[in-house]
Design a protein around this motif. Sequence first.
Motif, PDB file in Angstrom:
ATOM      1  N   UNK A 199       5.899   6.621  29.939  1.00  0.00           N
ATOM      2  CA  UNK A 199       4.675   5.910  29.534  1.00  0.00           C
ATOM      3  C   UNK A 199       4.011   6.605  28.348  1.00  0.00           C
ATOM      4  N   UNK A 200       3.959   7.936  28.405  1.00  0.00           N
ATOM      5  CA  UNK A 200       3.313   8.694  27.314  1.00  0.00           C
ATOM      6  C   UNK A 200       4.083   8.544  26.006  1.00  0.00           C
ATOM      7  N   UNK A 201       5.411   8.577  26.116  1.00  0.00           N
ATOM      8  CA  UNK A 201       6.238   8.458  24.904  1.00  0.00           C
ATOM      9  C   UNK A 201       6.070   7.071  24.297  1.00  0.00           C
ATOM     10  N   UNK A 202       6.078   6.045  25.137  1.00  0.00           N
ATOM     11  CA  UNK A 202       5.921   4.676  24.611  1.00  0.00           C
ATOM     12  C   UNK A 202       4.573   4.517  23.911  1.00  0.00           C
ATOM     13  N   UNK A 203       3.520   5.079  24.525  1.00  0.00           N
ATOM     14  CA  UNK A 203       2.181   4.993  23.915  1.00  0.00           C
ATOM     15  C   UNK A 203       2.147   5.713  22.565  1.00  0.00           C
ATOM     16  N   UNK A 204       2.817   6.866  22.496  1.00  0.00           N
ATOM     17  CA  UNK A 204       2.824   7.640  21.254  1.00  0.00           C
ATOM     18  C   UNK A 204       3.636   6.933  20.171  1.00  0.00           C
ATOM     19  N   UNK A 205       4.751   6.327  20.548  1.00  0.00           N
ATOM     20  CA  UNK A 205       5.557   5.578  19.568  1.00  0.00           C
ATOM     21  C   UNK A 205       4.798   4.356  19.059  1.00  0.00           C
TER      22      UNK A 205
END
Length: 389
Positions: free
Chosen positions: A126-132
């Motif tokens: 979830x964090x990676x998707x938000x950052x991307x």
Amino acid sequence: MSQVAEVPSGLADAASYDGLALRALTKHFGSFYAVRELDLDVPRGSFFALLGPSGCGKTTTLRMVAGLETPSSGSIVLAGSDITYAKPYQRPVNTVFQNYALFPHLDIFENVAFGLRRRKKKNVDDEVRAMLDLVELGTQARKKPAQLSGGQQQRVALARALINRPEVLLLDEPLGALDLKLRRSMQIEIKRIQVEVGLTFIHVTHDQEEAMTMADTVAVMNAGVIEQMGAPAELYENPRSTFVANFLGQSNLIEGTVKSRAADLVTVGMHGIDVSIAADRAHANGDRGWIGIRPEKVLIGEEGEALDAPGNTIPGGVVTDVSFNGVSTQYLVQMPWGQELQVFSQNTGRVRIFRVGDKVELSWRPEYAFLLDASQDATAGAQRMDADG
């Protein structure tokens, strides 16, 4: 026994300051001092630029904050914690380099996830998707770095650093490898990201336009010390040294002799002509100084023409060079005392484009001029170099 450096006025108490505080920070390599007694406060959540030519100490300063270089003396305090001698991995600091340093065998998603997976964090996906999504690369998640453009790779490097929520993000010449057009769009992009995440960004660059476009505060470094620090417009409009006047943009510097000083105005004799300068822009203590005026603040007109700049009109100019640049025309104008002055004139169509040999008059408003100390080198900062320092 270690000595506590006396904190200059205007600096915060480092122990209780929530930003980054450098105190008497010094780094020397043998007899060469890369950084000298540097005192600096970087407010939390700000976009701060260290700007200067090759060898000025800006990259050495950044490396000391990152823990990649050990200070010779002084201290580095971040959010109240002394990190002067902490290992790089113990610091809440991440660095984005010019060469991106991405893992070529991992896709974009896993490059960004790397730090979180190493720390065994939960909700990594979830964090990676938000950052991307923040860096507008959500659709590129499964590509390898080699399949992306330079600008996209730079955004991956940003995302990988930001996902760790560092107290400070260090940017070391981050846009140096990009072409001019892409660099300009990335300047706006990085500033947008900084505002959105609200973290402290410290950006090292030799590019004055880049620093002024992106930063809230710019510190101009020269020979290991800060020459002047402030908002970009303040540094540009009211430089306090010839180095800053020449390094940030271009300046005409003309010899003058102070004739009188009033509360709000200084009158300076300039080769037989009296010119006025606002007192808060006069930084010369003695009776001699350099009168400074930016080329775009100089009006150019026909011989004998009344120009819209009351107070300072200089007759007797002859055009020696003309460069048409589309939006503006740049002139060199030889004055009666032999000096060539630069003039940048907007091509609005209201004024004709002059030719070499034309006789002209120059003029500028007193509030645009500044006065610098005569003891300073008029050519300091004019020769910009493009390497790290």
